[in-house]
Design a protein around this motif. Sequence first.
Motif, PDB file in Angstrom:
ATOM      1  N   CYS A 195       0.715  -0.940   0.528  1.00 57.22           N
ATOM      2  CA  CYS A 195       0.100  -0.131   0.273  1.00 57.22           C
ATOM      3  C   CYS A 195       0.499   0.807   0.284  1.00 57.22           C
ATOM      4  N   CYS A 251      -0.240   4.015   3.145  1.00 59.16           N
ATOM      5  CA  CYS A 251       0.080   3.600   4.047  1.00 59.16           C
ATOM      6  C   CYS A 251       1.345   2.293   3.962  1.00 59.16           C
ATOM      7  N   HIS A 285       1.749  -0.325   4.784  1.00 61.76           N
ATOM      8  CA  HIS A 285       1.466  -1.526   4.722  1.00 61.76           C
ATOM      9  C   HIS A 285       1.740  -2.651   3.514  1.00 61.76           C
ATOM     10  N   CYS A 322      -5.931  -2.669   1.340  1.00 61.50           N
ATOM     11  CA  CYS A 322      -5.655  -2.121   2.350  1.00 61.50           C
ATOM     12  C   CYS A 322      -6.468  -2.288   3.997  1.00 61.50           C
ATOM     13  N   CYS A 338      -5.456   0.940   6.068  1.00 59.04           N
ATOM     14  CA  CYS A 338      -6.666   2.152   5.629  1.00 59.04           C
ATOM     15  C   CYS A 338      -7.082   1.644   4.636  1.00 59.04           C
TER      16      CYS A 338
HETATM   17 ZN   LIG Z   1      -2.920   1.332   3.531  1.00 54.53          ZN
END
Ligand SMILES: [Zn+2]
Length: 442
Positions: free
Chosen positions: A99, A102, A104, A122, A125
């Motif tokens: 992601c 964010c 991730h 995600c 987020c």
């Molecule tokens: Zn994310």
Amino acid sequence: MCIPNIKNAYENIVHACEKRLKELYPLGVPKEIAVRYKTELEWLEHSEFLDDFEIFRLLSEEGKKTSQYMTFRGMAPSSFLIYLLGYNRLNPLKAHYYCRKCGHLEVVNTHLFGIDLPKISCPVCNEELVGDGFNLPLESVWGTDGKKHISFDYNICSEFLPFAKRVIQKIYPENEVVSYGLMVGNPNNYRIDPAKLEVKHYGYVVLPKGRCLADYPEITTYLEDGEPCITSLCNTIEQYNLKRIMLMPLDTIEHLMQLQRKSGIYAHEIGINELRELTYYDLTNSKSMGVEEDRVFIHETPQNYHEMVKYNAMGHNSTFVVKHPLENSVDWYYEVKEKILNNADFQKYPCVTREDFFDYMVECGLDRPEAYKFSEIIRKGRSPREPEFDALSIPEELKNVAKMYAYVFPRAHCIEYLLMYARMAYYMKWDSRVYSSVINKK
Ligand SMILES: [Zn+2]
Ligand SMILES: [Zn+2]
């Protein structure tokens, strides 16, 4: 008398990689990815192939200006550094979601490739995520200690040759750069017809300082247009202390570059988001695959890229149970179906690339260096005569599959082929008339 090392090669590579990492991972490089990156970088620093990475970086920089399509013929695409140094190279990491919003990272435990995974949100987020990663292990390119031989042989479009020559001349300002030629017959036939042999322009050779072509009469020949060139194979070239950069023009890439010009769509901008929409029948309709690849696709209808690799690799492997497709083009698929695809051991462990064996052996509990060592034994066809392999505590079915093989193709090379065919299919779907005019020369 040797070819000089390229100055600051390592520093230039690190600089370029760091820059690219910032673009790819604006919130910082996730830990798992950083580990792979650091390992490759450490090995690169002491690698005898450091200069080849730097040459690749510079060729890519040049190729990007005119959106040249370049592929590798060996294991190099398995390197994460190659991914960072090129433009729109395939991502060799394990199948994953990342992601950008964010930061991730989610590594997916699957045999599929990232391109085969569904879109998800995600978990942190809620941003929409798409998968990437073609699951090419570090060991494929570097071995277990970074000392494995890495070949840097390219497939290109012939229009790139003069540009590549200028790049190489700039890298080696004090050395003469001459053409490299290789005698080839009909690539689609095992039996060589002397009347059809031709010396093809396959790249360049850098000569030691102060030397010229006249110093190598025993390995000099002429290209079709009469230009003198160096010939002979890899080991001879090394004995003479010459540096060869192999750049082999490929018909499919010539077509891709014509399609790029006629469509206004840059081939390297057809990325994995565009390619994930394509199916096996798009690829067969593009008629860019070999006959035997095509036949397996039609009968087996692969559902995703992972399966496409499986069926594509079959035409490149050699086995002890089925004759090679070039020797037996009529019944080849049916023999493959009967003796391999329908084989119960194979259905349990469907291994068609070296990396499939590596993955399954790791899953069966071997440590990575051991799994790599035996995947090398298998790919050279030595598993039936290796007592050490027989003694391994892995399932007998997996051993039986291994023993069918006389030669096993690498996953990286197979994916390079498939992504090339997939880009052809993309152009075909964009405008089938333009596509036909290029392919059928009408
Ligand atoms: Zn994310
Ligand atoms: Zn070599």
